[in-house]
Design a protein around this motif. Structure first.
Motif, PDB file in Angstrom:
ATOM      1  N   ALA A 467       0.816  -1.212   0.000  1.00 54.76           N
ATOM      2  CA  ALA A 467       0.000   0.000   0.000  1.00 54.76           C
ATOM      3  C   ALA A 467       0.850   1.263   0.000  1.00 54.76           C
ATOM      4  O   ALA A 467       0.532   2.243  -0.685  1.00 54.76           O
ATOM      5  CB  ALA A 467      -0.932  -0.006   1.214  1.00 54.76           C
ATOM      6  N   ALA A 468       1.947   1.260   0.760  1.00 49.51           N
ATOM      7  CA  ALA A 468       2.755   2.474   0.905  1.00 49.51           C
ATOM      8  C   ALA A 468       3.757   2.653  -0.221  1.00 49.51           C
ATOM      9  O   ALA A 468       4.081   3.796  -0.578  1.00 49.51           O
ATOM     10  CB  ALA A 468       3.481   2.453   2.255  1.00 49.51           C
ATOM     11  N   PHE A 469       4.262   1.550  -0.771  1.00 49.52           N
ATOM     12  CA  PHE A 469       5.325   1.657  -1.782  1.00 49.52           C
ATOM     13  C   PHE A 469       4.952   1.007  -3.119  1.00 49.52           C
ATOM     14  O   PHE A 469       5.121   1.602  -4.182  1.00 49.52           O
ATOM     15  CB  PHE A 469       6.618   1.025  -1.262  1.00 49.52           C
ATOM     16  CG  PHE A 469       7.219   1.749  -0.105  1.00 49.52           C
ATOM     17  CD1 PHE A 469       7.947   2.913  -0.303  1.00 49.52           C
ATOM     18  CD2 PHE A 469       7.054   1.275   1.186  1.00 49.52           C
ATOM     19  CE1 PHE A 469       8.499   3.589   0.765  1.00 49.52           C
ATOM     20  CE2 PHE A 469       7.601   1.944   2.256  1.00 49.52           C
ATOM     21  CZ  PHE A 469       8.330   3.112   2.061  1.00 49.52           C
ATOM     22  N   GLY A 470       4.475  -0.223  -3.078  1.00 48.87           N
ATOM     23  CA  GLY A 470       4.265  -0.969  -4.312  1.00 48.87           C
ATOM     24  C   GLY A 470       3.294  -0.294  -5.263  1.00 48.87           C
ATOM     25  O   GLY A 470       3.624  -0.038  -6.431  1.00 48.87           O
ATOM     26  N   LEU A 471       2.102   0.003  -4.792  1.00 47.90           N
ATOM     27  CA  LEU A 471       1.096   0.603  -5.669  1.00 47.90           C
ATOM     28  C   LEU A 471       1.470   2.022  -6.096  1.00 47.90           C
ATOM     29  O   LEU A 471       1.434   2.332  -7.307  1.00 47.90           O
ATOM     30  CB  LEU A 471      -0.275   0.583  -4.975  1.00 47.90           C
ATOM     31  CG  LEU A 471      -0.885  -0.812  -4.767  1.00 47.90           C
ATOM     32  CD1 LEU A 471      -2.211  -0.712  -4.021  1.00 47.90           C
ATOM     33  CD2 LEU A 471      -1.099  -1.501  -6.110  1.00 47.90           C
ATOM     34  N   PRO A 472       1.824   2.930  -5.175  1.00 46.01           N
ATOM     35  CA  PRO A 472       2.163   4.299  -5.621  1.00 46.01           C
ATOM     36  C   PRO A 472       3.360   4.346  -6.568  1.00 46.01           C
ATOM     37  O   PRO A 472       3.320   5.037  -7.595  1.00 46.01           O
ATOM     38  CB  PRO A 472       2.470   5.031  -4.301  1.00 46.01           C
ATOM     39  CG  PRO A 472       1.792   4.241  -3.247  1.00 46.01           C
ATOM     40  CD  PRO A 472       1.837   2.823  -3.709  1.00 46.01           C
ATOM     41  N   LEU A 473       4.435   3.620  -6.253  1.00 42.06           N
ATOM     42  CA  LEU A 473       5.610   3.642  -7.124  1.00 42.06           C
ATOM     43  C   LEU A 473       5.326   2.962  -8.452  1.00 42.06           C
ATOM     44  O   LEU A 473       5.814   3.395  -9.508  1.00 42.06           O
ATOM     45  CB  LEU A 473       6.787   2.971  -6.423  1.00 42.06           C
ATOM     46  CG  LEU A 473       7.385   3.735  -5.228  1.00 42.06           C
ATOM     47  CD1 LEU A 473       8.473   2.900  -4.544  1.00 42.06           C
ATOM     48  CD2 LEU A 473       7.955   5.077  -5.675  1.00 42.06           C
ATOM     49  N   GLY A 474       4.538   1.896  -8.420  1.00 43.17           N
ATOM     50  CA  GLY A 474       4.186   1.215  -9.649  1.00 43.17           C
ATOM     51  C   GLY A 474       3.380   2.108 -10.580  1.00 43.17           C
ATOM     52  O   GLY A 474       3.634   2.156 -11.789  1.00 43.17           O
ATOM     53  N   LEU A 488       9.353  11.991  -4.718  1.00 45.61           N
ATOM     54  CA  LEU A 488       8.358  12.541  -3.794  1.00 45.61           C
ATOM     55  C   LEU A 488       7.350  11.473  -3.379  1.00 45.61           C
ATOM     56  O   LEU A 488       6.930  11.420  -2.218  1.00 45.61           O
ATOM     57  CB  LEU A 488       7.632  13.717  -4.454  1.00 45.61           C
ATOM     58  CG  LEU A 488       8.445  15.015  -4.618  1.00 45.61           C
ATOM     59  CD1 LEU A 488       7.633  16.055  -5.377  1.00 45.61           C
ATOM     60  CD2 LEU A 488       8.857  15.556  -3.242  1.00 45.61           C
ATOM     61  N   VAL A 489       6.949  10.643  -4.332  1.00 44.60           N
ATOM     62  CA  VAL A 489       6.044   9.533  -4.001  1.00 44.60           C
ATOM     63  C   VAL A 489       6.692   8.599  -2.983  1.00 44.60           C
ATOM     64  O   VAL A 489       6.041   8.147  -2.027  1.00 44.60           O
ATOM     65  CB  VAL A 489       5.665   8.764  -5.288  1.00 44.60           C
ATOM     66  CG1 VAL A 489       4.877   7.494  -4.926  1.00 44.60           C
ATOM     67  CG2 VAL A 489       4.848   9.641  -6.210  1.00 44.60           C
ATOM     68  N   ALA A 490       7.992   8.316  -3.156  1.00 49.35           N
ATOM     69  CA  ALA A 490       8.698   7.437  -2.223  1.00 49.35           C
ATOM     70  C   ALA A 490       8.781   8.056  -0.837  1.00 49.35           C
ATOM     71  O   ALA A 490       8.608   7.360   0.183  1.00 49.35           O
ATOM     72  CB  ALA A 490      10.097   7.141  -2.750  1.00 49.35           C
ATOM     73  N   VAL A 491       9.030   9.366  -0.772  1.00 50.12           N
ATOM     74  CA  VAL A 491       9.087  10.050   0.531  1.00 50.12           C
ATOM     75  C   VAL A 491       7.732   9.970   1.235  1.00 50.12           C
ATOM     76  O   VAL A 491       7.645   9.695   2.441  1.00 50.12           O
ATOM     77  CB  VAL A 491       9.523  11.518   0.345  1.00 50.12           C
ATOM     78  CG1 VAL A 491       9.365  12.294   1.656  1.00 50.12           C
ATOM     79  CG2 VAL A 491      10.970  11.582  -0.124  1.00 50.12           C
ATOM     80  N   GLY A 492       6.664  10.194   0.473  1.00 46.91           N
ATOM     81  CA  GLY A 492       5.337  10.045   1.057  1.00 46.91           C
ATOM     82  C   GLY A 492       5.071   8.624   1.521  1.00 46.91           C
ATOM     83  O   GLY A 492       4.441   8.402   2.561  1.00 46.91           O
ATOM     84  N   TYR A 497       4.331   4.575   5.674  1.00 48.79           N
ATOM     85  CA  TYR A 497       4.792   3.268   6.154  1.00 48.79           C
ATOM     86  C   TYR A 497       5.107   3.315   7.644  1.00 48.79           C
ATOM     87  O   TYR A 497       4.720   2.427   8.408  1.00 48.79           O
ATOM     88  CB  TYR A 497       6.026   2.860   5.361  1.00 48.79           C
ATOM     89  CG  TYR A 497       6.353   1.387   5.430  1.00 48.79           C
ATOM     90  CD1 TYR A 497       5.506   0.446   4.858  1.00 48.79           C
ATOM     91  CD2 TYR A 497       7.525   0.930   6.038  1.00 48.79           C
ATOM     92  CE1 TYR A 497       5.805  -0.904   4.889  1.00 48.79           C
ATOM     93  CE2 TYR A 497       7.838  -0.415   6.078  1.00 48.79           C
ATOM     94  CZ  TYR A 497       6.970  -1.326   5.500  1.00 48.79           C
ATOM     95  OH  TYR A 497       7.268  -2.654   5.539  1.00 48.79           O
ATOM     96  N   LEU A 498       5.824   4.333   8.062  1.00 51.86           N
ATOM     97  CA  LEU A 498       6.172   4.466   9.478  1.00 51.86           C
ATOM     98  C   LEU A 498       4.922   4.626  10.340  1.00 51.86           C
ATOM     99  O   LEU A 498       4.817   4.026  11.414  1.00 51.86           O
ATOM    100  CB  LEU A 498       7.117   5.647   9.678  1.00 51.86           C
ATOM    101  CG  LEU A 498       8.516   5.500   9.072  1.00 51.86           C
ATOM    102  CD1 LEU A 498       9.312   6.779   9.240  1.00 51.86           C
ATOM    103  CD2 LEU A 498       9.262   4.327   9.710  1.00 51.86           C
ATOM    104  N   ALA A 499       3.972   5.434   9.853  1.00 49.12           N
ATOM    105  CA  ALA A 499       2.727   5.614  10.598  1.00 49.12           C
ATOM    106  C   ALA A 499       1.953   4.299  10.703  1.00 49.12           C
ATOM    107  O   ALA A 499       1.421   3.948  11.764  1.00 49.12           O
ATOM    108  CB  ALA A 499       1.872   6.691   9.931  1.00 49.12           C
TER     109      ALA A 499
END
Length: 531
Positions: A467-474, A488-492, A497-499
């Motif tokens: 949810a935090a990395f795979g879908l947005p970066l993809g 910027l997407v990775a930073v978000g 992810y931490l939250a």
């Protein structure tokens, strides 16, 4: 992929399952040691990654490829000399300490150490004599300097094997500090500094570079053996009649023998493709492939750290026939592994091209290798430290057959694919062996012991990473977004992810880290409780 220690006395329990009263304690201890190992492995991984960048930038692509092929031959020889004892010593010493059989520890250490020394010396000597033929077969374009480089490196094979053996035996005593200080920090950092100085001075890639890279093994072996000697002496302090090593050779090698071949097979899968690329396509392709696959080492640092803290605990749990503790350790460690590694692999896949630019011009062609192997490692880490669990359960024959199957597939696929597809063919061959050597033992664990890694923590970590990395970066890559936008997407994604990890900290067993300070305080007050 793991290591075992005794459960920490005095560590607060963590929702121990029925029948596994000690499982929480073991989980808390594993979390504490895993955290410490992660720091050490992280520093070592950064130093190792930086080392490859220094080599790639300090010497030509051809010289770097020749050196990477030579070090791959060294690593294969050192793994062969180790004879699988990195698993056998942890298994036996952990069990002997758990079952209060301290009279067997000294003999067990000798039963493994002497053959490692003998085989290491023989392989070093054979490598010295065979260096011309080996260089001609694997590095035909490198010239006579390849023979010198191979001889310099292979002369240190006995020391590398002894260093690995001693550090593994220390883990059997529940001691992680030798591995952290001697190997992860000491040898790796000294190696990085020595190679950096050689590059700065513009020294030879055939003599000075191999010496700078390999001499730290000598220093590490001396310290590691001295540390092991102190632990063995302490364990035998009140033993009236130690069991002779001759009586322990049979059991030790019946267990360790299959692992000797399977551990060699594992390093062959990791390193033979570099050697074959050098032989079939030239040193330049070997250098490019080495650079592209070094990102995997960064992603694997969490696996190395967690395995070192879990392996001896699993051996102790299986020795007590405590299946509940073994299940909790396996599932919790897999959840931590996914939590730490999946974001790294997804980021590597998204930023393959700019990251390869760190190695300099001429390395960008490896981006497809990075993407393929990063996605493959999602499957491998999702299975957890499955091979190590089988070993600690005593199923070394199974790991032998699994490793042999993976190795045969890897070698055949490399020979078929490298001539036509180059580095991508090598990556495809490695992908096949990674999938086989993870999915097959996963099925074996479930069939034989009803153990699997997919607890609630593992599932939560997987969903969070996707949810935090795979879908947005993809989506960003599919839309061909520019690199700054993807960044910027990775930073978000990191923030989300931490939250999410904090919100799911109980499900992810991150509460075990709360015992870190308390465990340190108790260990300081009671040295006998240290692990």
């Amino acid at each position: 992929m793991a290591a075992v220690t005794r459960a920490d006395a005095g560590t607060p329990t963590l929702t121990a399952p029925p029948g596994g009263a000690g499982a929480g304690a073991g989980l808390g201890g594993a979390a504490r040691q895993g955290f410490a190992n992660l720091v050490g492995v992280g520093l070592a991984a950064v130093a190792g990654f930086g080392l490859n960048i220094v080599i790639a930038r300090g010497w030509s692509v051809r010289e770097a490829g020749m050196f990477f092929a030579a070090t791959s031959a060294f690593m294969i020889a050192a793994s062969a000399a180790r004879l699988g004892t990195d698993v056998g010593t942890v298994y036996f010493v952990s069990r002997q300490r758990t079952l209060d059989q301290r009279d067997r520890i000294r003999g067990t250490i000798l039963a493994g150490l002497l053959p490692v020394l003998a085989v290491g010396v023989l392989l070093g000597l054979a490598g010295w004599l065979a260096a011309p033929a080996l260089a001609e077969a694997t590095m035909p374009e490198a010239g006579p300097g390849a023979v010198t480089a191979l001889r310099v490196l292979l002369a240190f094979v006995p020391l590398a094997a002894l260093n690995d053996y001693a550090l593994a035996a220390c883990r059997g005593f529940g001691q992680m500090r030798p591995l952290l200080t001697v190997e992860r920090l000491g040898r790796t950092l000294v190696q990085f500094l020595a190679v950096a100085v050689a590059a700065w001075l513009g020294l030879s890639a055939t003599v000075a570079l191999p010496l700078a890279w390999v001499v730290p093994y000598l220093l590490a072996a001396v310290v590691a053996l001295a540390w092991l000697g102190r632990l063995v002496g302490r364990a035998g302090r009140h033993v009236a009649r130690p069991v002779p090593a001759g009586e322990l050779v049979g059991p030790f090698w019946r267990f360790t023998g299959p692992r000797a071949v399977s551990s060699l097979a594992a390093i062959v899968v990791q390193r033979l493709d570099i050697v074959l690329l050098s032989a079939l396509r030239g040193p330049a392709d070997a250098a490019l492939y080495t650079a592209a696959t070094r990102f995997l080492a960064l992603g694997q640092l969490s696996s190395v750290a967690l395995s070192s803290s879990v392996q001896h605990r699993l051996a102790a749990a299986f020795a007590r026939d405590d299946r509940a503790e073994a299940r909790q350790l396996y599932q919790a460690a897999t959840g931590w592994l996914v939590l730490l590694s999946w974001p790294a692999y997804l980021i590597f896949a998204a930023f393959a091209t700019p990251m390869l630019a760190l190695f300099g011009s001429g390395y960008g062609g490896g981006h497809r290798v990075v993407v393929l192997l990063a996605l493959t490692m999602l499957v491998a880490t999702g299975c957890g430290m499955v091979d190590m669990v089988l070993n600690m359960a005593g199923r070394t024959a199974w790991t032998f057959y699994n490793a042999m199957a993976g190795t045969v597939l890897n070698v055949v696929a490399n020979l078929l694919l490298i001539p036509r597809y180059g580095i991508l063919g090598a990556a495809l061959a490695w992908t096949v062996s990674i999938l086989v050597t993870n999915l097959v033992p996963l099925a074996q664990l479930w069939w034989s012991m009803r153990l699997h890694p997919f607890g609630s923590g593992t599932r939560a970590a997987m969903a969070l990473a996707v949810a935090a990395f795979g879908l947005p970066l993809g989506v960003a890559r599919l839309l061909d977004a520019p690199t700054p936008v993807v960044a910027l997407v990775a930073v978000g994604g990191v923030a989300a992810y931490l939250a999410g990890a904090w919100r799911l900290r109980t499900t992810l067993h991150l509460d075990a880290l709360r015992t870190l300070r308390r465990g340190r305080n108790r260990a300081g007050a009671n040295p006998a409780a240290q692990s």
